[in-house]
Write a protein that holds these residues in place. Structure first.
Motif, PDB file in Angstrom:
ATOM      1  N   ASP A 181       6.787  -7.786  -1.944  1.00 45.47           N
ATOM      2  CA  ASP A 181       5.764  -7.231  -2.839  1.00 45.47           C
ATOM      3  C   ASP A 181       6.276  -5.972  -3.561  1.00 45.47           C
ATOM      4  O   ASP A 181       7.375  -5.977  -4.086  1.00 45.47           O
ATOM      5  N   ASN A 182       5.498  -4.891  -3.549  1.00 43.11           N
ATOM      6  CA  ASN A 182       5.852  -3.707  -4.331  1.00 43.11           C
ATOM      7  C   ASN A 182       7.121  -3.023  -3.839  1.00 43.11           C
ATOM      8  O   ASN A 182       7.776  -2.303  -4.608  1.00 43.11           O
ATOM      9  N   SER A 183       7.471  -3.205  -2.576  1.00 43.01           N
ATOM     10  CA  SER A 183       8.691  -2.578  -2.059  1.00 43.01           C
ATOM     11  C   SER A 183       9.943  -3.137  -2.713  1.00 43.01           C
ATOM     12  O   SER A 183      10.991  -2.487  -2.713  1.00 43.01           O
ATOM     13  N   LEU A 184       9.859  -4.345  -3.271  1.00 43.49           N
ATOM     14  CA  LEU A 184      11.012  -4.939  -3.937  1.00 43.49           C
ATOM     15  C   LEU A 184      11.298  -4.301  -5.289  1.00 43.49           C
ATOM     16  O   LEU A 184      12.395  -4.476  -5.835  1.00 43.49           O
ATOM     17  N   THR A 185      10.326  -3.592  -5.845  1.00 49.13           N
ATOM     18  CA  THR A 185      10.505  -2.968  -7.156  1.00 49.13           C
ATOM     19  C   THR A 185      10.532  -1.445  -7.076  1.00 49.13           C
ATOM     20  O   THR A 185      10.635  -0.777  -8.102  1.00 49.13           O
ATOM     21  N   THR A 245       0.805  -1.231   0.000  1.00 50.62           N
ATOM     22  CA  THR A 245       0.000   0.000   0.000  1.00 50.62           C
ATOM     23  C   THR A 245       0.833   1.274   0.000  1.00 50.62           C
ATOM     24  O   THR A 245       0.274   2.370   0.067  1.00 50.62           O
ATOM     25  N   GLY A 246       2.165   1.141  -0.071  1.00 48.02           N
ATOM     26  CA  GLY A 246       3.010   2.321  -0.084  1.00 48.02           C
ATOM     27  C   GLY A 246       3.209   2.954   1.269  1.00 48.02           C
ATOM     28  O   GLY A 246       3.689   4.098   1.357  1.00 48.02           O
ATOM     29  N   THR A 247       2.857   2.252   2.358  1.00 46.21           N
ATOM     30  CA  THR A 247       3.010   2.818   3.696  1.00 46.21           C
ATOM     31  C   THR A 247       4.257   2.306   4.419  1.00 46.21           C
ATOM     32  O   THR A 247       4.477   2.641   5.578  1.00 46.21           O
ATOM     33  N   GLU A 248       5.072   1.459   3.762  1.00 45.14           N
ATOM     34  CA  GLU A 248       6.399   1.168   4.297  1.00 45.14           C
ATOM     35  C   GLU A 248       7.151   2.496   4.308  1.00 45.14           C
ATOM     36  O   GLU A 248       7.118   3.244   3.335  1.00 45.14           O
ATOM     37  N   ILE A 249       7.832   2.825   5.412  1.00 43.54           N
ATOM     38  CA  ILE A 249       8.290   4.194   5.636  1.00 43.54           C
ATOM     39  C   ILE A 249       9.203   4.705   4.522  1.00 43.54           C
ATOM     40  O   ILE A 249       9.090   5.863   4.106  1.00 43.54           O
TER      41      ILE A 249
END
Length: 571
Positions: A149-153, A113-117
């Motif tokens: 997930d999305n944080s890897l890209t 969700t894009g909420t990783e800091i």
């Protein structure tokens, strides 16, 4: 603006000034078992650590409340700030017992969700300040970065994260503080995929030290056959080869000492084809000791029970037949890194269930197996048979690896229902059990929730304070229950229900609102929750005790807005 960001605004860029005076956190053991704790359930980490015997916990997760924010909270919940008031006393208690915690940033939801800091915040200094606030608030020796997930890209987020880690490591070194950083990453059965390797390559390029690479050895989703303990070993072996290329100056022993593995005990998200068994635990433990890896973990402490055998992946049970805290007990000796497991065994039932008309009988094979050490004598017994049912195991003693026969018979007076029979094996090393589920065919005795739809317009027989019956929103009919938490206390409505003793039931209810919990306590203990702006049905399986009496409840977490409930039923 936090004290850390405020200090940054007036400093010359030094994060040491921002964080204040550092304390000397106690380093973690060289080898540590630290299962993940689901921090959103409302449970006490200190209490569960004591019950399970797991001295160290990985606390999941810390994230921003909204995408674009530079402020972090536990679970992204603004009611759970990074402050001593949130988990501070629990962490102090854990530490007083010789343990510690590892706060984990990210997790699948935040990464999605894009909420990783580091994905959310575009300021490296602000990200570093967020890390430092967690370190100094809780005086912890390690931070974990759960990146998937999305944080890897998200290449920009990856770069910001590693730059912030380097700043924090420089601050810690200047302050004389012991600090480790671990990266928790998804893996293939042969090592990291290139997306995970890219995270580590960027860390190297930014001068950020990665002390532990923790592989998530589950959720492969490759539609292949899996033996999970073997896959753990091949994944870690592949990782060591990858780390050797990234860190050519390290010895093989040093590389293995920077490896961690996190299992998903029981059935993982892919399904039964990826099941980490009780036997796998002994295999992984022995291998981990022999290789000298840094960390064993699993997802998650709240799943370490056998309350849903045959089920799918869930946050509160493993989906397999097991003793409560089996996996915790299996891995606890790893902390310190020198102990070798003694004799141990497992118990299974095949088949694990039977459905009988009153007056009929059935048998099952009770199997035992050596899970570590040598075979020992195991005494077998069975409990939980209701009136009108007899159950016995023959022979009563076997050598681990042998089998026995469970015989179950019913009379015409047996009460229809579902009854879990517990077969226990006892030996000098301890005891283990398995469940045989007996269904006596027929219609169970009447009993259930009264006024479950609230159409009477009155609360009775629900006991509640400050709650009310409302006309809108209603899931069905014209009425529903409104539960109102306060700033310092949960809001709750409850009623006592008398059911058949030793019987399996499912409580269902429709709810909407933030952190809405539905469950039973007293003669049984089970619950689940959701946060939803629309009506969501919750389902809670449970088994009554000898009295058949349970308390059905719905409650909302303190500090949250009102929630609504409707259409309670027990079947």
């Amino acid at each position: 603006m936090s004290v850390f960001l405020a200090a940054l605004a007036v400093s010359t860029g030094s994060l040491v000034t921002a964080a204040g005076t550092a304390q000397a956190a106690t380093p973690l053991p060289t080898h540590v078992f630290a299962p993940y704790f689901e921090a959103w359930t409302g449970e006490s980490p200190a209490a569960l650590a004591q019950q399970s015997g797991a001295k160290h916990l990985t606390m999941a997760f810390i994230q921003a409340a909204t995408k674009g924010s530079c402020t972090v909270y536990w679970n992204g919940d603004t009611g759970m700030p990074i402050a001593n008031s949130t988990f501070g006393s629990d962490i102090a208690t854990i530490r007083s017992r010789g343990g510690d915690v590892i706060p984990s940033f990210g997790g699948y939801t935040a990464d999605n969700t894009g909420t990783e800091i580091a994905d959310s915040c575009t300021s490296v200094d602000s990200i570093a300040a967020a890390y430092e606030s967690v370190i100094t608030t809780y005086d912890v020796p390690r931070l974990d970065m759960d990146i998937e997930d999305n944080s890897l890209t998200n290449s920009a987020g990856i770069d910001r994260r590693n730059k912030a880690i380097k700043k924090v490591q420089d601050w810690a070194a200047a302050s004389g503080r012991s600090l480790q950083i671990s990266y928790t990453l998804p893996t293939t059965t042969r090592g990291l995929a290139d997306s995970g390797l890219a995270v580590l390559r960027n860390a190297v390029s930014n001068g950020a030290r990665v002390d532990v690479v923790n592989l998530m050895t589950f959720d492969y989703y490759d539609n292949a056959a899996h033996q999970m303990a073997t896959d753990t070993q091949t994944a870690a072996t592949g990782l060591v080869s990858q780390l050797a290329a990234l860190y050519p100056g390290k010895t093989q022993a040093q590389l293995w000492a920077s490896v961690g593995v996190t299992e998903m005990i029981g059935v993982d998200d892919f399904g039964p084809a990826e099941t980490f068994t009780t036997a796998d635990a002994a295999t992984v433990y022995n291998w981990a000791v022999s290789k000298g890896i840094n960390e064993i973990s699993f997802w998650a402490l709240q799943r370490d029970n056998g309350s849903c055998p045959g089920g799918a992946a869930a946050d509160n049970c493993s989906g397999i037949a097991q003793d409560t805290w089996f996996f915790s007990h299996a891995f606890e000796p790893f902390t310190g890194g020198t102990s070798v497991p003694g004799n141990d065994f497992s118990v299974t039932a095949n088949p694990a269930s039977a459905a009988l008309d009153p007056g009929k009988s059935a048998t099952a094979t009770i199997g035992t197996a050596v899970t570590s050490g040598s075979a020992q004598q195991v005494a077998l017994s069975v409990t939980g048979a209701p009136a009108g049912v007899t159950a016995s195991v023959s022979p009563g003693t076997v050598t681990a690896g042998g089998t026995a026969t469970l015989s179950v018979s019913t009379t015409t007076a047996a009460v229809p229902g579902v009854y879990p029979l517990t077969v226990t094996g006892a030996a000098t090393s301890g005891s283990h059990s398995t469940t045989f589920t007996l269904t006596v065919n027929g219609t169970p005795p009447a009993g259930g929730v009264v006024n479950g739809g609230f159409e009477s317009g009155a609360l009775s027989p629900w006991s509640a304070a400050g709650d009310a019956i409302v006309a809108t929103p209603a899931h069905s009919g014209t009425k529903a229950l409104q539960v109102v938490p306060t700033a310092s206390a949960t809001g709750e409505a409850a009623q006592n229900v008398t059911l058949a003793p030793n019987h399996a039931y499912t409580l269902k209810a429709w709810v909407q609102g933030s952190y809405a919990y539905v469950g039973v306590r007293g003669g049984a203990s089970a619950s689940t929750w959701t946060s939803s702006s629309g009506w969501t049905q919750l389902s809670v399986p449970f088994t009554t005790g000898a009295s058949g009496v349970v308390t059905v409840y719905v409650h909302g977490w303190y500090g949250q807005s009102a929630l609504y409930a409707d259409d309670f039923s027990i079947s």
